[in-house]
Design a protein around this motif. Sequence first.
Motif, mmCIF file in Angstrom:
data_model
loop_
_atom_site.group_PDB
_atom_site.id
_atom_site.type_symbol
_atom_site.label_atom_id
_atom_site.label_comp_id
_atom_site.label_asym_id
_atom_site.label_seq_id
_atom_site.Cartn_x
_atom_site.Cartn_y
_atom_site.Cartn_z
ATOM 1 N N GLN A 189 97.863 -88.155 25.423
ATOM 2 C CA GLN A 189 96.881 -88.019 24.596
ATOM 3 C C GLN A 189 96.245 -86.753 25.031
ATOM 4 O OE1 GLN A 189 97.797 -90.594 26.297
ATOM 5 N NE2 GLN A 189 96.758 -92.593 25.322
ATOM 6 N N GLY A 190 96.425 -86.418 26.326
ATOM 7 C CA GLY A 190 95.846 -85.009 26.648
ATOM 8 C C GLY A 190 96.603 -83.805 26.205
ATOM 9 N N VAL A 191 97.640 -83.923 25.654
ATOM 10 C CA VAL A 191 98.425 -82.816 25.177
ATOM 11 C C VAL A 191 97.892 -82.583 23.957
ATOM 12 C CG1 VAL A 191 100.879 -82.187 24.333
ATOM 13 C CG2 VAL A 191 100.517 -82.791 26.797
ATOM 14 N N ARG A 192 97.721 -83.807 23.172
ATOM 15 C CA ARG A 192 97.397 -83.733 21.717
ATOM 16 C C ARG A 192 95.848 -83.311 21.791
ATOM 17 N NH1 ARG A 192 99.439 -89.613 19.976
ATOM 18 N NH2 ARG A 192 101.610 -89.040 19.671
ATOM 19 N N ALA A 193 94.957 -83.579 22.673
ATOM 20 C CA ALA A 193 93.636 -83.180 23.020
ATOM 21 C C ALA A 193 93.604 -81.555 22.995
ATOM 22 C CB ALA A 193 92.889 -83.666 23.980
ATOM 23 N N LYS A 194 94.491 -80.905 23.947
ATOM 24 C CA LYS A 194 94.782 -79.616 24.068
ATOM 25 C C LYS A 194 95.120 -78.889 22.838
ATOM 26 C CE LYS A 194 98.511 -78.329 26.114
ATOM 27 N NZ LYS A 194 99.251 -77.551 25.235
ATOM 28 N N ASP A 195 96.146 -79.428 22.020
ATOM 29 C CA ASP A 195 96.541 -78.919 20.713
ATOM 30 C C ASP A 195 95.452 -78.789 19.845
ATOM 31 O OD1 ASP A 195 98.931 -78.480 22.092
ATOM 32 O OD2 ASP A 195 100.038 -80.343 21.100
ATOM 33 N N GLY A 196 94.784 -79.828 19.777
ATOM 34 C CA GLY A 196 93.701 -79.790 18.713
ATOM 35 C C GLY A 196 92.541 -78.999 18.793
ATOM 36 N N LEU A 469 93.044 -80.484 8.782
ATOM 37 C CA LEU A 469 93.553 -80.396 10.261
ATOM 38 C C LEU A 469 94.953 -80.980 10.460
ATOM 39 C CD1 LEU A 469 93.220 -79.922 13.166
ATOM 40 C CD2 LEU A 469 91.933 -82.032 13.463
ATOM 41 N N TYR A 470 95.079 -82.307 9.509
ATOM 42 C CA TYR A 470 96.466 -82.837 9.772
ATOM 43 C C TYR A 470 97.453 -82.026 9.469
ATOM 44 C CZ TYR A 470 94.135 -87.224 10.683
ATOM 45 O OH TYR A 470 93.334 -88.323 11.251
ATOM 46 N N LEU A 471 97.502 -81.188 8.158
ATOM 47 C CA LEU A 471 98.543 -80.408 7.866
ATOM 48 C C LEU A 471 98.635 -79.329 8.488
ATOM 49 C CD1 LEU A 471 97.450 -80.304 3.871
ATOM 50 C CD2 LEU A 471 99.331 -81.493 5.089
ATOM 51 N N THR A 472 97.618 -78.588 9.034
ATOM 52 C CA THR A 472 97.751 -77.567 10.105
ATOM 53 C C THR A 472 98.486 -77.946 11.346
ATOM 54 O OG1 THR A 472 95.761 -76.499 9.416
ATOM 55 C CG2 THR A 472 96.536 -75.676 11.334
ATOM 56 N N PHE A 473 97.951 -79.205 11.966
ATOM 57 C CA PHE A 473 98.782 -79.718 13.300
ATOM 58 C C PHE A 473 99.918 -80.003 13.020
ATOM 59 C CE2 PHE A 473 99.621 -82.760 16.550
ATOM 60 C CZ PHE A 473 98.909 -82.200 17.506
ATOM 61 N N THR A 476 102.071 -76.808 12.903
ATOM 62 C CA THR A 476 101.989 -75.821 13.950
ATOM 63 C C THR A 476 102.682 -76.588 15.464
ATOM 64 O OG1 THR A 476 99.698 -75.125 13.507
ATOM 65 C CG2 THR A 476 100.370 -74.529 15.628
ATOM 66 N N TYR A 477 102.693 -78.110 15.263
ATOM 67 C CA TYR A 477 103.343 -78.661 16.352
ATOM 68 C C TYR A 477 104.135 -79.766 15.714
ATOM 69 C CZ TYR A 477 99.419 -76.713 18.599
ATOM 70 O OH TYR A 477 98.389 -75.859 19.269
ATOM 71 N N PRO A 478 105.388 -79.313 15.023
ATOM 72 C CA PRO A 478 106.400 -80.292 14.403
ATOM 73 C C PRO A 478 106.668 -81.463 15.126
ATOM 74 C CG PRO A 478 107.088 -78.149 14.125
ATOM 75 C CD PRO A 478 105.917 -78.006 15.155
ATOM 76 N N GLY A 479 106.731 -82.578 14.657
ATOM 77 C CA GLY A 479 107.033 -83.890 15.427
ATOM 78 C C GLY A 479 105.662 -84.586 16.039
ATOM 79 N N ALA A 480 104.883 -83.831 16.367
ATOM 80 C CA ALA A 480 103.597 -84.413 17.036
ATOM 81 C C ALA A 480 102.764 -84.863 16.126
ATOM 82 C CB ALA A 480 103.166 -83.488 18.038
ATOM 83 N N THR A 481 101.718 -85.790 16.470
ATOM 84 C CA THR A 481 100.871 -86.414 15.688
ATOM 85 C C THR A 481 99.306 -86.110 16.149
ATOM 86 O OG1 THR A 481 102.020 -88.324 15.372
ATOM 87 C CG2 THR A 481 99.908 -88.626 14.759
#
Length: 576
Positions: A189-196, A469-473, A476-481
């Motif tokens: 979750q922390g990695v996803r928060a950082k990327d967001g 945001l979902y599309l950009t994410f 930018t980060y293929p394979g991540a949610t």
Amino acid sequence: MGPHHHGDVMSYIVPMKALIILLLTAAGGSLGGVAYYYQARASSLNNQVSNLNNNASSLSDQIAALKAEIANLTNQISRLQTINSQLNQSSLQIQSLETQLANATSQLQSLETQLANEISKVQSLESSFSTQLSALSAQLALDQTEITQLQTQISQLQIQLQQKGSLCLSGQTVTIGELLDLSSALATQGVRAKDGSALAIADINSFLSSAGCNLKFAASVSDYSLDSSRALSELQAFAAAGVQVVVGPLNSGAIQSILSFANANHIVLISPSSTSVALTIPNDYLFRTAPNDRWQGQADAAMLKAEGATKVVILQRHDSYGDNLANATAVDFGGIVDYAGCISSDSVCVIRYDASATAFANVIQQLSVEFQALNATSPNRVGIDAVSFEEFGAIVSEISQSSSTSIRALLTGKLPGTGGGPTSVWTGTDGEAQDTFLSDNVTSGPIISSIRLPSTIYGFLNNTKTERLYLTFASTYPGATCDFYCTGAYDDVWLAALATLQVGSYNGTRIQAAMLTVADNYYGVTGWTQLEPSGDRVASIYEIWKVITPSGGVPTWVFAGYWDASSNGLVAFNPY
């Protein structure tokens, strides 16, 4: 013999000859009659022989006819035996067909029941969706009014940004701190928060540039690894560097350890995921864009009751998050709550484990004992609510590998369910929901898929910002949610930037004073971010996610309904 005797004999013979001659003479007169008698008798006998021959011939014919009849009957019997054999085979086939028909009838009845249940669910969904549509239509009208107001505010903000001497034209780079877990039980979750939040920084700077500003924002990310003392050290380092706003920490335990320092040094904390009721404090420097646990406790209790649980064992990590969510759930579930062991008369038994634990044999043994204690008087009515983070994977793995039958049975226990048959006894919370660390693990993933683990997490209705945001994410980060932590951190960074722009300076005291107003007027990727006076998000819905394994696929989190805060009811809940 003398002469005397010879004379006597002769005198005797002469008369006898005469007598014989007389007799023969007499008989000669009737000889024709005798012959006739014998001829008649012979004829009669011949007739009788002829009759007997005729009778014998007739009898022979009859015997031949009888033999033919017997042969015919034998053939008929043979044919009848063949027919009988065929009938026996047909009878067996008929019995088999009758069995198949009975099975087919049973299956048909089962399918009819399932169809009726599905129809009922569809009708319920239609009714629910109709109600939601009406509510959304009303909300849309309100949103349109608020959008008009926001457009006015944006115009005013743009004018303010372009004023001479404003922060907008200062050319500064404002650094927002981030305290995230990147290496412990909330690392996924922390990695996803950082990327967001990185995407939020890019969007904010693009917005400022389009408004004619040369001000920029940047993020400084620190990994506190769910260690409260480390979180304090990192916050102290941020303070020394002049950071006035920090996004995070993610968990309530760390916040509880650093909040006094933040308050004393006027550093604003904005957490996307802390929910402990113990931190519901007005006028402090903590703001949380997730509702506190009193809301999630209602959602979790409602989910357990919907599945037919009349008693529950709450297995929780022993920290501020676990303690307060477990307590909120226990209170909303109702009945006698026991924190020091478990007896059959209890309604809720709470088992706490060290938040830093990596082995769980003793905890699992206690769970088995207390589950059986409640199950003894409420069979198949006892639920297990897991208030955990990523250590939950280790817990279920240890249970599945136990040599104890009663412990392994914890993974196969059932509740009555919501109408579609029995469901697993297990439920989860936002500490597990959508966590791919749990679902992707080759050991824990299949286990969690087997118990489904329907888990609550604060939710919102997607809007155009969310979809963008979902599309950009994804690109930018293929394979991540982009999950709840990702969207929450994105909005938190925007709130920090907007509050800074609103007060015209990067000053923690002024930003803290403006935060409630800024949040109430911000429409982000998670919708309106209205906060309660305590600084906690106003609840709307809690989504429910479960793990399934699609045919030919891998364990995957999927949407399973939601809890509506306005009605304290579940909508489209599907734990199967």
